[in-house]
Motif scaffolding. Sequence first.
Motif, PDB file in Angstrom:
ATOM      1  N   GLN A 150       0.828  -1.201   0.000  1.00 26.26           N
ATOM      2  CA  GLN A 150       0.000   0.000   0.000  1.00 26.26           C
ATOM      3  C   GLN A 150       0.868   1.260   0.000  1.00 26.26           C
ATOM      4  O   GLN A 150       0.597   2.210  -0.736  1.00 26.26           O
ATOM      5  CB  GLN A 150      -0.947   0.006   1.210  1.00 26.26           C
ATOM      6  N   ARG A 193       1.133   4.069  -3.053  1.00 29.95           N
ATOM      7  CA  ARG A 193       0.859   5.506  -2.849  1.00 29.95           C
ATOM      8  C   ARG A 193       2.016   6.363  -3.333  1.00 29.95           C
ATOM      9  O   ARG A 193       1.822   7.381  -4.012  1.00 29.95           O
ATOM     10  CB  ARG A 193       0.587   5.787  -1.377  1.00 29.95           C
ATOM     11  N   GLN A 206       2.197   6.077  -7.217  1.00 29.87           N
ATOM     12  CA  GLN A 206       1.118   6.796  -7.903  1.00 29.87           C
ATOM     13  C   GLN A 206       1.345   8.297  -7.877  1.00 29.87           C
ATOM     14  O   GLN A 206       1.073   8.994  -8.854  1.00 29.87           O
ATOM     15  CB  GLN A 206      -0.235   6.461  -7.276  1.00 29.87           C
ATOM     16  N   ARG A 207       1.834   8.792  -6.765  1.00 27.58           N
ATOM     17  CA  ARG A 207       2.082  10.231  -6.638  1.00 27.58           C
ATOM     18  C   ARG A 207       3.161  10.685  -7.622  1.00 27.58           C
ATOM     19  O   ARG A 207       3.050  11.743  -8.246  1.00 27.58           O
ATOM     20  CB  ARG A 207       2.470  10.558  -5.203  1.00 27.58           C
TER      21      ARG A 207
END
Length: 152
Positions: free
Chosen positions: A15, A19, A22-23
């Motif tokens: 996870q 994150r 993706q950022r």
Amino acid sequence: MDFKLETFLPYRLNQAAERVSQRFAAQYRSRYRMTRPEWRALAALGSYGRMTATEIGANSSMHKTKVSRAVRALEEKRWLKRSEDADDRRFEHLELTPAGRRIFTEMIELAHAYEREMAQLLGAGALEQLEAGLAAIEAKLPGTMPLRSSRE
């Protein structure tokens, strides 16, 4: 039996990685219209030089289908070129074109800026702890696939 997925280490690592990834992907997607597999292939070739698609897959932990699509997209953008292996026609060597190297250089600047942003967001102490934790995992659980094969 008590089990909380949200506290299971592999789940949390996945996870967190998603994150962070993706950022960063949002930044290069908007600037270069590049997918994550394309970024990973470009980064591997820019970092290590000439590689085969199999080596890119091993380096980036991507399935061969994703590597193939990424290579095709980078080739269509004229950022990558293929060359046949002189000894074995089953192999193709991939390398960045001058335009691909220019984009890679720009992407590295973007990556460094993103790392600085993450360092500021997390704080120096938290970042050092995270890096130490990741180094411990990498040392105790080494990968099974080589970053580069012995085939040149």
